[in-house]
Structure formats: structure tokens, C-alpha cells
Design a protein around this motif. Structure first.
Motif, PDB file in Angstrom:
ATOM      1  N   THR A 368       0.819  -1.022   0.084  1.00 55.19           N
ATOM      2  CA  THR A 368      -0.230   0.001   0.104  1.00 55.19           C
ATOM      3  C   THR A 368       0.904   1.181  -0.173  1.00 55.19           C
ATOM      4  O   THR A 368       2.133   1.294   0.700  1.00 55.19           O
ATOM      5  CB  THR A 368      -1.097   0.171   1.124  1.00 55.19           C
ATOM      6  OG1 THR A 368      -1.932   1.180   0.940  1.00 55.19           O
ATOM      7  CG2 THR A 368      -0.179   0.230   2.634  1.00 55.19           C
ATOM      8  N   ILE A 370       1.617   4.884   1.086  1.00 53.10           N
ATOM      9  CA  ILE A 370       1.461   5.925   2.415  1.00 53.10           C
ATOM     10  C   ILE A 370       1.661   7.447   1.740  1.00 53.10           C
ATOM     11  O   ILE A 370       0.541   7.958   1.954  1.00 53.10           O
ATOM     12  CB  ILE A 370       2.590   5.608   3.324  1.00 53.10           C
ATOM     13  CG1 ILE A 370       2.297   4.236   4.020  1.00 53.10           C
ATOM     14  CG2 ILE A 370       2.520   6.738   4.437  1.00 53.10           C
ATOM     15  CD1 ILE A 370       3.276   3.907   5.116  1.00 53.10           C
ATOM     16  N   LEU A 408      -3.288  -5.453   3.308  1.00 56.45           N
ATOM     17  CA  LEU A 408      -2.604  -4.113   3.776  1.00 56.45           C
ATOM     18  C   LEU A 408      -3.350  -3.076   2.865  1.00 56.45           C
ATOM     19  O   LEU A 408      -3.399  -2.989   1.949  1.00 56.45           O
ATOM     20  CB  LEU A 408      -1.142  -4.059   3.626  1.00 56.45           C
ATOM     21  CG  LEU A 408      -0.507  -2.939   4.458  1.00 56.45           C
ATOM     22  CD1 LEU A 408      -1.011  -2.873   6.003  1.00 56.45           C
ATOM     23  CD2 LEU A 408       0.838  -2.856   4.151  1.00 56.45           C
ATOM     24  N   PHE A 410      -4.044   1.658   3.512  1.00 60.56           N
ATOM     25  CA  PHE A 410      -3.430   2.969   4.347  1.00 60.56           C
ATOM     26  C   PHE A 410      -4.625   3.669   4.141  1.00 60.56           C
ATOM     27  O   PHE A 410      -5.243   4.008   3.128  1.00 60.56           O
ATOM     28  CB  PHE A 410      -2.276   3.536   3.756  1.00 60.56           C
ATOM     29  CG  PHE A 410      -1.913   4.758   4.264  1.00 60.56           C
ATOM     30  CD1 PHE A 410      -1.420   4.880   5.535  1.00 60.56           C
ATOM     31  CD2 PHE A 410      -1.917   5.777   3.591  1.00 60.56           C
ATOM     32  CE1 PHE A 410      -1.125   6.165   6.244  1.00 60.56           C
ATOM     33  CE2 PHE A 410      -1.627   7.091   4.172  1.00 60.56           C
ATOM     34  CZ  PHE A 410      -1.308   7.243   5.330  1.00 60.56           C
ATOM     35  N   LEU A 415      -2.751   2.148   9.291  1.00 66.06           N
ATOM     36  CA  LEU A 415      -2.866   1.020   8.307  1.00 66.06           C
ATOM     37  C   LEU A 415      -3.773  -0.019   8.677  1.00 66.06           C
ATOM     38  O   LEU A 415      -4.017  -0.486  10.065  1.00 66.06           O
ATOM     39  CB  LEU A 415      -1.243   0.414   8.361  1.00 66.06           C
ATOM     40  CG  LEU A 415      -0.379   1.159   7.986  1.00 66.06           C
ATOM     41  CD1 LEU A 415       1.124   0.595   8.183  1.00 66.06           C
ATOM     42  CD2 LEU A 415      -0.626   1.020   6.305  1.00 66.06           C
TER      43      LEU A 415
END
Length: 560
Positions: A368, A370, A408, A410, A415
Motif C-alpha cells: 500500500t 503511504i 494491507l 492505508f 494502516l
């Protein structure tokens, strides 16, 4: 304005006469000379047009022609909030509903209100950029000071090591000198003793000669007997010297501490005294009065009817990966990251070409983004999430977990990670330091491979149960959808929050409404075992990848 280039009169130019213009008409979007201007003002059709002196006129930067096709922009697609030419409509918006005349849209638009909104956003952007410049300039100075402090700290460490070595050397030399002095004293005394014995033996040699030649036979016998006794004692002394330690040759040697060898080996294998890292703060104090978002200049309602959504395949590209695909995402700059199951991480360009293979550790599962330069990856076998920088691929943070981690996502500086241990499933919301914020318990027998976290809800696919689940952060199930699904795998959301699912067994792409009440098959033909899907919100496009990682399909999404 003397610097303005000579602008010819439009009507005169049409008559193949080059006349310098005196005024500019905004309604006609044309320059006029004085005679033509007189006709222009007297005409009923143009008498109320807005005109200005040509010296005050500034050429417009607004484009009225299509960049791609060079044709006049005369239509407006409400679904994509985009002015279009006729060719744009036929090529890219043929399936879109809500195509309107650009002039009618402009007439209905409240320009003053739109101007104020745009002006507010411009001021907000300028404020943000100014603050960014100030912060980054300060950041550079701080970085310089931090580097200087790091170098000083290394120098201090070296000084401490040198001082300790100096103390050890001094102590060792003192002990060596003391030992040598003791051995020298013992050897010197021994030499003195030997010399005395040698002197006595030499005297015996002299007495022996005189006793034989200068005396009577009786005296010679007695003298010889006495000398013989003395020689016997000296011989015993000489024989005993063979076993006397003082007669042995001494050596000064060092018995090295075993720890020194270990230390030297460690120092030899030590390639660095540490690692200098660049750590990007996850939160920056950059507050804006308003968020700058792409808005329509005309009023529109939030899209909720998935029946108006269409998807078309733009391109298909063959790619080669070493293992099956476990996850992929569209980056904010249009590029794509493709992750191999427990394997490597690949970066693809926006047109699907392999740009590079990251040098980060093997064993990745889900990824993912950020921010622009940072992304996070789960490592199930290590029970850890690792945060990397995009350009130099350095690990800036390792979050250790107590269970195997898979899916996963964000959202809002947090998270959402899918954890599994045996038959227990859990979605854990954590901050970027690894602190647990919330926990969602789910009934699932397999790892939580695919999930999406946004607007304080988590949506995940469960292929064995042939279902898509939606939970809020408190752990409450909002909805569960099972229709039309055979083996749901990867999923993403569109601009309006609808869920787009890659259904592996049915070779199709399905969209589920954000309330979980209805669905629609977007693509049924042309795909083979779609496993992962990602969406680029900035371009209303995305990518689909099959499980074996051999085919990358680019699609466009239209909302009528």
C-alpha cells in the motif's frame, strides 16, 4: 502596452487586408480596427458587446481547442467533468450519458461563485507552497546540523575507544617492563655466581701446575688430592647447572586474551559503525483553509446508481514474473507496483512496462502507498510490516506483529492489516508506529489477503465463502454480499465508493454498490482468472492482473 505584438483586424484580415487593430471584442473574441469598430457598434447584433482598447488587451491563456485533436471544444461530459470535442466524444465518451452542449453548461454555471471557489483554492495552494518552502528550507538546515552531530558522535566514540586502548597499552607495557626487570636481575645474579666459580676453577688450574713441579712427591700428592676434591665439587656444580632454571634461555612472550581475537574478527567483518537513515515524518504541519479537489463547475449529484457504470478494456500486455501474483496497486503518479507471492516487488510504468525490480527483501505479500515517496509491505513469514522509501528503497520502519500479516491498506495516517493465526481472523487498525488503534474480529478460515480501508470502514473478500464483507471500525458488520460471486479475490473502490471485485472463477469483473445492496458485471469476456485489480482515481482507469502474473490489462471506467 508597447510590448504587445501587433494584432491585425479580424474582419480586414478575412478580406486579405492587413490592418492594425484598435479595440478587442470579448464577445466576438476578435480584434477590430477603427472603421470596423464603428460598424461593430452600430450593428444590432453587436452593439452591446464588451470591448476594450487594444493596448489594454492581454492574450487569453484559455484553450478553446482540444489538445489531442485540435478541434473546437463544444461538448461537455458530466460523468467525467470534462469539456470535449466531437472526436473525444466518439472515441472516449461514446458510452457516457449526460453529454451536453458546452455553451449551455457555461450559461447555467454561476461563474462568480466558481471564481470565488477557485480563487480560494489558489490562495490555499499558494499558502501551502509557501509553508512548504519555509519548512523544507528549515529542514535542510536541520539536516545539516543532524549530520554534523552524527559525525561528532562518531568522533566521540573513537576518542573513548582510543583512551581505553591507551590505558590498556600503558598497563601492559608496565607489566612487561616489570617482568623483564625481574628476569634481568635473576640472570645478572646468576652470571655473577658463574664468574666466581670460573675464577676458582682457574686458580685450581694454577695450583695444579705448581703442585707437580715445585714440591716434593709427598707435597705433590697432598696438593693434587686437595685440588682433586675442589674439582669434584666444581664438577658437581657444573653438572647441576643443566637442571638449573637460571641456566635456561628465557623468552619474553605475550599470551593474548582470547577476547581480543574475537574483537578483531568482529572489527574485520564490521563494514559500518551504523546506518544513516532518512526518516520521513508521517504527519506534516501543513494546514490549509480548504482542501483542493477537482470539482465540477456545474452542480452534480453523487453517483450511486451502478447501472450507469461501464468498463472497457484499453490494452493487454504480456508481462513475466517469477511467481504467482499476490497484490498490486496504482501509485499516485500513475505507475504500478506488482508483488509476487512471498517474492519480489516490481515497479511498472503507467503503460505496463517493467521499470525496475526493487532490491528490497524477498518474502513480500501485500503493498500500500503511504505518500508520494513511501510505501508499506507485509511480510507474513516475518510477521512484520516494513515501510520503504520509493527512490532509494531504504527501510525506514519495521512494525513487528504477533501474527502472520497479509492484506494491507492505508487511510488517514493509519494502516489496516489482515492477520491470521490458525482459524482466527483479525483486521487490526494500527498507526505508523505500530500502536494498535482498533481491532476487528472476523470469522474466516484463511488469511485475509485482500482488503480496502477508507472512510472509517474496512471491506474484504472471502473467496471460500464467496462473499464480500464490510465492517466499521468498531467491529460491527455493515453488510455482506454474496450474489454473482464465485471466487472473489482482489478488490478496489471507485471515486464514489463502489467496490470493484476481480472474480477469479467466473473470469469477470464485478462492481458492488457502496451500500452492498446491488451488483453489476462490468466485464465477462476477455479475461482469464483475474486475481488482482487496482484503480487510479486521478485518471478513472486501472489495471487487472491474472494469478500467474503473465497478463496485465489496462481498463477505463466510465460513470454515466
Amino acid at each position: 502596452m508597447a510590448s504587445i505584438k501587433h494584432i491585425p483586424c479580424g474582419p480586414c484580415q478575412k478580406g486579405k487586408v492587413n490592418t492594425k487593430a484598435d479595440i478587442w471584442c470579448y464577445n466576438c473574441d476578435e480584434a477590430l480596427c477603427s472603421p470596423c469598430s464603428g460598424h461593430h457598434k452600430r450593428s444590432k447584433l453587436s452593439c452591446d458587446h464588451k470591448t476594450i482598447d487594444i493596448k489594454s488587451y492581454k492574450p487569453s491563456i484559455i484553450k478553446t481547442e482540444c489538445d489531442k485533436h485540435g478541434r473546437q471544444l463544444n461538448l461537455y461530459c458530466s460523468g467525467h467533468l470534462m469539456p470535449c470535442c466531437d472526436e473525444c466524444i466518439s472515441k472516449f465518451h461514446s458510452k457516457c450519458s449526460g453529454i451536453k452542449s458546452l455553451i449551455s453548461v457555461a450559461e447555467k454555471t454561476k461563474l462568480q461563485k466558481s471564481k470565488e471557489s477557485v480563487e480560494k483554492d489558489i490562495n490555499s495552494i499558494l499558502h501551502l507552497l509557501d509553508k512548504m518552502v519555509n519548512n523544507k528550507s528549515t529542514n535542510i538546515q536541520t539536516g545539516e546540523q543532524q549530520c554534523e552531530d552524527i559525525q561528532k558522535s562518531f568522533h566521540k566514540i573513537r576518542e573513548k575507544i582510543n583512551k581505553h586502548l591507551d590505558r590498556l597499552e600503558k598497563k601492559f607495557c608496565q607489566e612487561t617492563d616489570k617482568l623483564l626487570d625481574q628476569e634481568k636481575l635473576t640472570a645478572t645474579n646468576f652470571l655473577t655466581e658463574i664468574k666466581k666459580k670460573k675464577t676458582n676453577v682457574q686458580k685450581m688450574q694454577e695450583h695444579l701446575l705448581s703442585a707437580i713441579t715445585l714440591s716434593s712427591k709427598l707435597q705433590s700428592f697432598l696438593g693434587l688430592h686437595q685440588i682433586e676434591q675442589q674439582v669434584h665439587h666444581s664438577k658437581r656444580y657444573a653438572d647441576d647447572l643443566e637442571n638449573d632454571d637460571r641456566a635456561k634461555e628465557f623468552e619474553i612472550k605475550m599470551k593474548q586474551n582470547d577476547e581480543i581475537e574475537n574483537i578483531l574478527k568482529k572489527l574485520g567483518s564490521l563494514e559500518s559503525l551504523g546506518e544513516v537513515l532518512v526518516v520521513y515524518k508521517t504527519e506534516t504541519d501543513l494546514k490549509r483553509e480548504t482542501s483542493v479537489r477537482r470539482k465540477a463547475q456545474v452542480e452534480s449529484q453523487e453517483q450511486s446508481n451502478i447501472n450507469n457504470i461501464t468498463m472497457n478494456i484499453e490494452t493487454k500486455k504480456d508481462i513475466k514474473t517469477e511467481k504467482f501474483i499476490s497484490d498490486m496497486i496504482c501509485l499516485k503518479d500513475g505507475r504500478v507496483i506488482v508483488v509476487e507471492e512471498f517474492g519480489k516487488v516490481n515497479l511498472l510504468t503507467s503503460d505496463g512496462k517493467l521499470q525496475k525490480q526493487f532490491t528490497i527483501p524477498i518474502g513480500a505479500w501485500s503493498v500500500t502507498q503511504i505518500n508520494q515517496n513511501t510505501f508499506a509491505i507485509t511480510y507474513p513469514t516475518e510477521k512484520a510490516i516494513k515501510i520503504f522509501t520509493m527512490e532509494n528503497e531504504i527501510v525506514t520502519k519495521v512494525i513487528t506483529l504477533d501474527k502472520e500479516c497479509y492484506g494491507l491498506s492505508f487511510y488517514s495516517n493509519s494502516l489496516a492489516v489482515g492477520l491470521s493465526y490458525g482459524d482466527e481472523g483479525e483486521i487490526r487498525i494500527i498507526d505508523l508506529e505500530g500502536n494498535t488503534l482498533k481491532t476487528i474480529q472476523v470469522e474466516i478460515e484463511l488469511p485475509l489477503d485482500y482488503l480496502v480501508y477508507y472512510n472509517d470502514i474496512v471491506i474484504y473478500s472471502y473467496y471460500r465463502g464467496k462473499a464480500i464483507y464490510c465492517y466499521d471500525e468498531s467491529g460491527k458488520q455493515i453488510w455482506r454480499y454474496t450474489q454473482d460471486l464465485e471466487r472473489p479475490a482482489g478488490l478496489c473502490t471507485d471515486t464514489y465508493g463502489n467496490i470493484i471485485v476481480a472474480d477469479y472463477n467466473s473470469d469477470s469483473i464485478i462492481v458492488i454498490s457502496k451500500d452492498g445492496q446491488s451488483s453489476k458485471v462490468l466485464i465477462k469476456d476477455g479475461l482469464k482468472e483475474p486475481k488482482c485489480i487496482c484503480f487510479n482515481h486521478n485518471e478513472s482507469s486501472g489495471f487487472i492482473c491474472n494469478e500467474s502474473g503473465t497478463k496485465l490489462t489496462r481498463f477505463n471506467l466510465f460513470s454515466g
